[in-house]
Scaffold this motif. Structure first.
Motif, mmCIF file in Angstrom:
data_model
loop_
_atom_site.group_PDB
_atom_site.id
_atom_site.type_symbol
_atom_site.label_atom_id
_atom_site.label_comp_id
_atom_site.label_asym_id
_atom_site.label_seq_id
_atom_site.Cartn_x
_atom_site.Cartn_y
_atom_site.Cartn_z
ATOM 1 N N VAL A 141 -14.523 4.664 3.859
ATOM 2 C CA VAL A 141 -14.612 4.490 5.592
ATOM 3 C C VAL A 141 -15.924 4.497 6.048
ATOM 4 O O VAL A 141 -15.744 4.277 7.079
ATOM 5 C CB VAL A 141 -14.215 5.963 5.961
ATOM 6 N N ALA A 186 -9.148 1.401 8.384
ATOM 7 C CA ALA A 186 -9.564 3.030 8.254
ATOM 8 C C ALA A 186 -11.354 3.257 9.206
ATOM 9 O O ALA A 186 -11.710 3.924 9.018
ATOM 10 C CB ALA A 186 -9.478 3.623 6.768
ATOM 11 N N LEU A 202 -6.420 7.055 4.648
ATOM 12 C CA LEU A 202 -7.419 6.827 3.577
ATOM 13 C C LEU A 202 -7.955 7.839 2.638
ATOM 14 O O LEU A 202 -7.377 7.933 1.483
ATOM 15 C CB LEU A 202 -8.165 5.228 3.724
ATOM 16 N N ALA A 224 -13.264 7.896 -0.843
ATOM 17 C CA ALA A 224 -12.266 7.040 -0.510
ATOM 18 C C ALA A 224 -13.460 7.968 1.301
ATOM 19 O O ALA A 224 -13.560 6.588 1.855
ATOM 20 C CB ALA A 224 -11.438 8.189 0.121
ATOM 21 N N SER A 260 1.246 -1.320 -0.101
ATOM 22 C CA SER A 260 0.123 0.182 0.400
ATOM 23 C C SER A 260 1.011 1.334 -0.004
ATOM 24 O O SER A 260 0.592 2.929 -0.524
ATOM 25 C CB SER A 260 -1.126 -0.248 1.144
ATOM 26 N N VAL A 263 -7.741 -2.355 2.655
ATOM 27 C CA VAL A 263 -8.803 -2.015 3.552
ATOM 28 C C VAL A 263 -9.581 -2.841 4.327
ATOM 29 O O VAL A 263 -10.290 -3.176 5.708
ATOM 30 C CB VAL A 263 -9.577 -0.760 3.520
ATOM 31 N N HIS A 281 -7.479 -0.097 -1.425
ATOM 32 C CA HIS A 281 -7.842 1.480 -1.007
ATOM 33 C C HIS A 281 -9.133 1.354 -1.006
ATOM 34 O O HIS A 281 -10.627 2.093 0.041
ATOM 35 C CB HIS A 281 -7.446 2.402 -0.507
ATOM 36 N N ALA A 331 -0.072 7.101 5.672
ATOM 37 C CA ALA A 331 -0.430 5.840 5.511
ATOM 38 C C ALA A 331 -0.390 4.825 6.693
ATOM 39 O O ALA A 331 -0.556 4.285 6.979
ATOM 40 C CB ALA A 331 -1.061 5.835 3.948
ATOM 41 N N HIS A 333 -8.587 6.631 10.839
ATOM 42 C CA HIS A 333 -8.955 6.425 8.990
ATOM 43 C C HIS A 333 -8.633 7.474 8.090
ATOM 44 O O HIS A 333 -8.641 7.547 7.670
ATOM 45 C CB HIS A 333 -10.483 7.089 9.522
ATOM 46 N N SER A 349 -6.096 2.309 -5.646
ATOM 47 C CA SER A 349 -7.200 2.792 -4.946
ATOM 48 C C SER A 349 -8.287 1.809 -5.666
ATOM 49 O O SER A 349 -9.355 1.424 -4.187
ATOM 50 C CB SER A 349 -7.818 4.065 -5.381
#
Lengths: 569, 738
Positions: free
Chosen positions: B391, B311, B319, B387, B188, B339, B334, B208, B316, B330
């Protein structure tokens, strides 16, 4: 009084021949290759074509033998009761137990690599003879590992050695090669004579030539442990040690080594340094432990007369001499020769460890592990020497300058092997040294203190050895490439290097994979067969050494008959 | 433990991407752009293997709890799994055959680190999901990254990521989990900072990594506590030992275990491991206990790691910044896979969590879900919006797990992976066409990018939770669990309110995004003119993903009458009869869910679509402070900066200044004095020490030279020396032994 040994002449059963099939196949294949050369190929084809075909045929044969040997290890091929050491094969002259079965695989594996290496270029006109002799020396080697009796041992040893004498001199048009062969022959003959003389003394003392029976006879007749006060035993022991000392190139029987290693064609040198040393050490362990175990050391104090002390001194001297002499070498092969003397010293520490350690089989496993990994590393480094000799035309360390940039893969493999020879963790060389030295310290009783000096010497020597190995590493990676380097790398060399490097890393990361089977082999190696009905009858001394690991004499309290025996004074 | 051959399928599936990675690293120069195809082929192979494994697992995909959930004190069946144990490290337990009976005196107990693989229903499903999405994203990236100068590195990293992610899923050993956990973290990091020429990207990568490190700190503590209290790294073993229905019931009732399951001193009895008493007769055992507080600490520690990786509030913050990486990254890392690893691990460790920890998880999830959703509402950058949406959705999963809806939370993980990766890839298509992430200058792309628009619409619907799209079913399952939980524990009704609010906001912001990008008229002609549909290589993966985003949530009946198929599969791996949802609650949840998501959708339509009734501008200006608050992610970043980063930097600067002015001067003065002394030392060194060292060196060389002197090359010398040596030895030995 010595009695004439009666070896019963029972024709071996078919299963016994079956166990010997890898050896038989190799013996036959040697003839086949020779005939193929003499009757079919010679004078009809070009030398290179001939060499190629003979090499390929030999490789096939060696691989077949390897396959057979592995096949014998396969679970279920040999019934377990057959594999146990109780059986006597070939009238008790040959042991076919777990140790032989496993170790012959290693030996034939070395042979395969040496044949592969020999195929990289044509260095002799006598191709058929060359491969045939390789096979026959391998036959001698394996029989030597399996021998359970002095005559068999000596004949096997000579089969191997004489084949190697000739191999050493086979390089066409090289004076050094012939010179080396002659020196090897003369020196070797002297050593063999001493060895045989020593065996005859042992026979005279015990009246038998079988290792186990010798061991029993010596146990029965002993008045003291070790050789204190028995100059006949001392004489016999020294003579036997001279023979083995010559084979494993330990000081003071080492002098042929640099000349022969340098003069012989590189594949033959690799064969001498790996296969021959491998077999000789195993035979040495067997003779010293099975037959002459009583002469090792006196109970309790390790400074007492016996082969433990003699070997410790030889080990220390060999290591020190080999490493110091290697320091100043410019020639790669000569440097390896001296380093080989030094490694013999390390291995002798391991042999001493077997003699004194409270965990014999572990110690044996450690020595076998070191032999296997050292053999592989040597094969790899001599593969580079072979390439140097062939491609560059000379074999100086400086010829390796900048190899790391021109040919990263072989250079990296060589670097791994050298680091393993130094003993850098986590490579196989490190574990080999560590385990052997650990076992040397693991002596029962107060022995731990006595052998500390030897381990200290060995460790100091490892430091000294780093200097000359690192010189090669420096040449590989820190010097500018010379003009001659990196033109071509024959595939045989690369294969050998890669196999050796992979094995070195693999067995370093996972030593148990090799240690466990070898430790198991150590058990049967140190196990003497059942007393034969026809050999020297066993008295009711209650000593049964069969099927169990013999106890450390330093810890065993065997009631000794006070009556003077034939061997005392 | 027996080994199943099927495990090898999975081992192969794990290692094939590693081979691709190694190939990429070693032969990058020769292979150049072929690496992309090698990496894609590798993960495709993994996908095929996972598929084979999945098909083979189908007979075992029956929930073992469905019927027996009421009989709570019956021995709970361990879910079926394929397992294999490998010995990775084994120091000291090497005993030669035949010698086992003789223990070596004074030997220490062996240090063993077994590496075990466990493939159960959850793993099987997630393997297929991860490898499928990864394959599609690899394929997509071939076109998306085509002009990048570090094209081959990109795929090399992706391969490493696939290897680590799949290994993370397969491993049953905490040790291996931790290793792969860190490996995915590294991947990541590498991929967020892939375009490291820009400083912000590097900062995002660092952020991150550091934030994850904070979570991993807790993870390590949890690991240590588990090792000390259980003496094993095996997850399934730990779970088995806590597999006491009574214990689980106590957790679900939010009470401490009663005296039958643990004594009043705060100890929990390990159910499957009793210590064999040495020397006593066979079968004499004493029960082993583990302290309850150790379980709490271990659970919180493990969850801290999961918070970092998944996250969750308050960790979080990394992220949204991680969106600095390439869009396929992503989508893969992500949004869909990495995640979700935190959620996955919470699911794996479910039996470990005591009720306090579970409640903590539920609240953290609920908070994250609201924060994420509220912040997403006002974002103008569509990638950042996604993003924050991630979360929020991860919060949803955590909430589901926290209230005991084990399969619901993990089911949402699967559906979310599909629709969210689809959204990201669609966003990638949009970016590919317009080269901006700002929604303000977009609009009306519907006609110019019809495929992307349509597929994105599917994902949007799924994400909003509109019936008959996958998101609906999973969100509904989570809501049902939450409702059931609130029915049992009315004190925690807030846990119902927050997800409902979150659902509403989710539907609102996700449609807002779609409308702003695709609907209405182009707000910037300049951009719209150049917009074009993405090439087929890029539309094909999103089309496939759209199919899955649509159907992956279906029950056999499509109507929400039965348990969705995937959820039923996952249920087969449920560690213990978790909470059951009654039918009434389920229908209530469906009602709420439909109403809320429709309401959100309608609201978004009224505000942002071409049918809009309200202008957003006036509202926004009225609510400017609120918008600023939300836009900046509740100012959490600034808060952290103020509370943590600045003090640390301040201390660092202070230390630096002290070093500079205080210590350095001291050092300088000392140095000056020392220099004087060292001149003396130098002389000493040069003449005495060096002399000594050189002396030793030369002595060694000299000795070697002396030794070589006897190496004359003359055979008669050799034989003479041999004779002399033998004679010497004889004499020495004779006098010695005499």
């Amino acid at each position: 009084m010595p009695t004439v040994p009666v070896i019963p002449s029972v024709w071996p059963s078919s299963s016994e021949w079956f166990f010997l099939s890898p050896v038989l196949l190799m013996a036959f294949w040697g003839v086949l290759v020779l005939m193929l050369d003499v009757l079919v190929l010679r004078n009809r084809t070009l030398l290179s074509t001939r060499a190629k075909w003979l090499g390929l045929t030999s490789l096939v044969g060696a691989l077949a033998a390897l396959g057979l040997a592995v096949g014998l290890l396969w679970p279920g091929v040999l019934a377990t009761d057959v594999l146990s050491a109780n059986e006597e094969f070939f009238n008790g002259t040959i042991a076919f137990d777990a140790a032989s079965a496993l170790l012959q695989v290693v030996g034939i594996g070395f042979l395969v690599l040496v044949i592969g290496l020999s195929m990289t270029w044509v260095f002799t006109n006598e191709q058929g003879e060359y491969y045939a002799l390789l096979f026959w020396s391998a036959v001698g080697m394996i029989l030597m590992i399996e021998a359970e009796e002095f005559m068999t041992l000596f004949v096997a040893l000579e089969t191997m050695t004489i084949s190697i004498y000739i191999l050493t001199g086979l390089e066409t048009g090289s004076k050094r090669s012939s010179e080396a062969a002659l020196k090897y022959l003369i020196y070797g003959s002297a050593a063999s004579a001493l060895f045989l003389f020593g065996l005859s003394w042992v026979y005279g003392l015990t009246g038998t030539t079988r290792l186990a029976a010798v061991g029993r006879a010596l146990v029965e007749s002993r008045t003291v442990e070790g050789i204190g006060g028995q100059w006949t035993s001392g004489l016999a022991l020294l003579l036997v040690l001279a023979g083995f000392g010559f084979k494993v190139a330990s000081v003071p029987f080492h002098q042929w080594t640099p000349d022969v290693y340098e003069g012989a064609p590189a594949p033959v040198t690799a064969w001498i340094a790996s296969g021959s040393k491998f077999a000789s050490f195993i035979a040495m362990i067997k003779v010293l432990m099975l037959a002459l175990g009583t002469w090792s050391v006196d109970t309790g104090h390790l400074q007492s007369p016996g082969w433990v002390v003699i070997l410790s001194i030889l080990a220390a001297v060999s290591m020190t001499y080999g490493n110091l002499a290697a320091l100043g070498q410019q020639n790669f092969k000569r440097m390896l020769a001296y380093s080989s003397i030094a490694h013999s010293g390390y291995l002798l520490v391991g042999v001493v460890a077997i003699g004194v350690s409270s965990q014999r089989t572990e110690a044996t496993g450690a020595v076998l592990y070191y032999l296997c990994t050292y053999g592989l590393a040597t094969l790899g480094t001599f593969a580079v020497a072979a390439w140097l000799a062939h491609d560059v035309g000379s074999d100086q360390i400086d010829d390796l300058n900048g190899l790391g940039f021109r040919r990263p893969v072989p250079a990296f493999c060589l670097a791994i092997l050298l680091l393993s020879l130094i003993g850098v963790p986590p490579l196989a060389g490190f574990f080999g040294k560590m385990l052997m030295f650990m076992e040397a310290l693991n002596a029962g009783g107060n022995g731990g203190i006595a052998l500390t000096w030897l381990v200290v010497v060995a460790l100091l020597n490892s430091v000294v050895s780093a200097f000359y190995y690192v010189r090669v590493l420096k040449a590989l990676y820190l010097r500018q490439p010379g003009p001659a380097i990196g033109k071509s790398f024959p595939s045989g060399v690369i294969w050998t290097l890669v196999i050796a490097a992979v094995a070195t890393v693999g067995f370093g990361l996972n030593p148990t994979a090799l240690l466990d089977p070898l430790g198991g082999a150590g058990i049967s190696l140190l196990t003497s067969p059942e007393p034969a009905s026809s050999g020297r009858p066993v008295d009711s001394n209650g000593i049964t050494q069969s099927a169990t690991v013999p106890e450390n004499p330093a810890q065993t309290q065997v009631p000794v008959a006070p009556a003077p025996s034939a061997s005392a004074r | 433990m027996t080994s199943h051959w099927q495990v090898w399928l999975y081992v192969a599936a794990v290692f094939i991407p590693l081979v691709a990675f190694a190939t990429g690293v070693l032969f990058r120069r020769w292979l150049r752009s072929w690496i992309a195809w090698i990496a894609t082929g590798a993960i495709f192979c993994s996908f095929l293997l996972s598929l084979i494994g999945f098909l083979g697992f189908i007979p075992h995909l029956k929930s073992s709890h469905g019927e027996s959930s009421q009989s709570d004190h019956a021995q709970v069946a361990i879910p079926f799994a394929w397992t294999a144990d490998f010995e990775w490290l084994d120091i000291g337990s090497r005993l030669l055959p035949g010698l086992e009976s003789e223990p070596v005196k004074g030997s220490l107990p062996a240090l063993r680190i077994p590496v075990s693989i466990r493939i159960d229903a959850l793993t099987v499903v997630l393997f297929v999901m991860v490898s499928l999405i990864a394959t599609l994203i690899h394929f997509y990236s071939i076109a998306y990254m085509a002009e990048d100068p570090r094209y081959s590195w990109f795929f090399t990293y992706l391969s490493l990521f696939c290897f680590s992610m799949l290994a993370l899923l397969a491993s049953d050993s905490l040790f291996l989990v931790f290793m792969t956990w860190e490996l995915v973290g590294i991947c990541s990091y590498l991929l967020i900072g892939f375009w490291y020429e820009e400083k912000t990207n590097v900062q995002a990568a660092n952020k991150a990594f550091i934030v994850n490190r904070i979570g991993d700190f807790g993870f390590l503590i949890g690991l240590g506590v588990l090792w000390t209290s259980f003496g094993t790294f095996s997850i399934s073993e730990i779970n088995r030992e806590l597999a006491d229905p009574g214990l689980r019931d106590a957790h679900l009732r939010l009470t401490r275990p009663t005296a039958t399951h643990g004594d009043p001193g705060g100890l929990v009895r390990l159910s499957s491991r009793d210590q064999v008493v040495e020397g006593a007769g066979p079968g004499t055992t004493i029960p082993l206990f583990v302290s309850y507080s150790a379980l709490v600490v271990a659970g919180l520690g493990i969850f801290a790691g999961c918070m970092g990786k998944s996250a969750q509030f308050p960790l979080h913050v990394w992220l949204p910044d991680a969106m600095a990486g390439p869009t396929p990254v992503s989508a893969l890392i992500h949004a869909a896979t990495m995640v979700a690893a935190g959620v996955y691990l919470v699911g794996r460790f479910f039996p470990l969590f005591t009720h306090e920890v579970l409640l903590f998880i539920a609240y953290i999830g609920a908070i994250s879900l609201v924060i994420g959703a509220t912040v997403a509402v006002v974002q103008t950058d569509y990638k950042r919006l996604l993003a924050f949406s991630t979360v929020s959705q991860l919060g949803f999963m955590m909430l589901g797990l926290g209230v005991g809806g084990w399969s619901a939370g993990l089911f949402h993980l699967v559906t979310h992976a599909f629709f969210k990766s689809l959204l990201f890839l669609g966003a990638g298509n949009v970016f590919h066409a317009v080269h901006t992430f700002e929604m303000a200058s977009l609009g009306g792309l519907r006609t110019r990018m019809p495929v992307t628009a349509r597929m994105m619409l599917v994902a949007t619907l799924a994400s909003a939770g509109i019936p008959f799209f996958s998101g609906f079913y999973s969100k509904d399952a989570v809501l049902a669990s939450v409702l059931q939980f609130a029915e049992f524990h009315p004190g925690h009704t807030i846990l119902v309110v927050l997800p409902l609010l979150g659902s509403f906001l989710t539907a609102f912001y996700i449609f807002r995004m779609w409308f702003l990008i695709f609907d209405g008229e182009p707000r910037s002609e300049q951009i719209a003119v150049h917009a074009h549909e993405a090439p087929r290589v890029m539309t094909l993966p999103i089309t496939i993903l759209a199919i899955f985003a649509l159907v992956v949530g279906y029950p056999w009946t499509i109507l929400p009458l039965a348990t969705p198929v995937v959820e039923a599969w996952i249920e087969a791996a449920e560690p213990l009869a978790a909470m059951r949802v009654s039918a009434g609650v389920r229908w209530t949840a469906i009602g709420f869910s439909v109403l809320i998501s429709l309401a959100g959708t309608v609201a978004a339509t009224l505000f942002y679509s071409r049918f809009k009734l309200f202008s957003t501008r006036s509202i926004l200006s009225d609510l400017k402070p609120l918008r600023t608050f939300l836009f900046n992610g509740w100012f959490l970043d600034r808060l952290y900066r103020l509370v943590f980063v600045l003090p640390v930097l301040g201390v660092a600067r202070g230390v630096g200044r002290f070093d500079h002015h205080g210590l350095d001067r001291l050092v300088n003065e000392t140095a000056r004095t020392t220099r004087g002394i060292s001149k003396l030392g130098d002389a000493f060194d040069r003449y005495v020490v060096d002399g000594l060292a050189r002396g030793i060196g030369w002595t060694l060389y000299g000795l070697g030279w002396l030794g070589r002197l006897i190496q004359t090359g003359q055979i008669r010398t050799y034989v003479t020396l041999l004779s002399v040596a033998m004679l010497g030895l004889f004499v020495a030995v004779y006098f010695w032994i005499r």
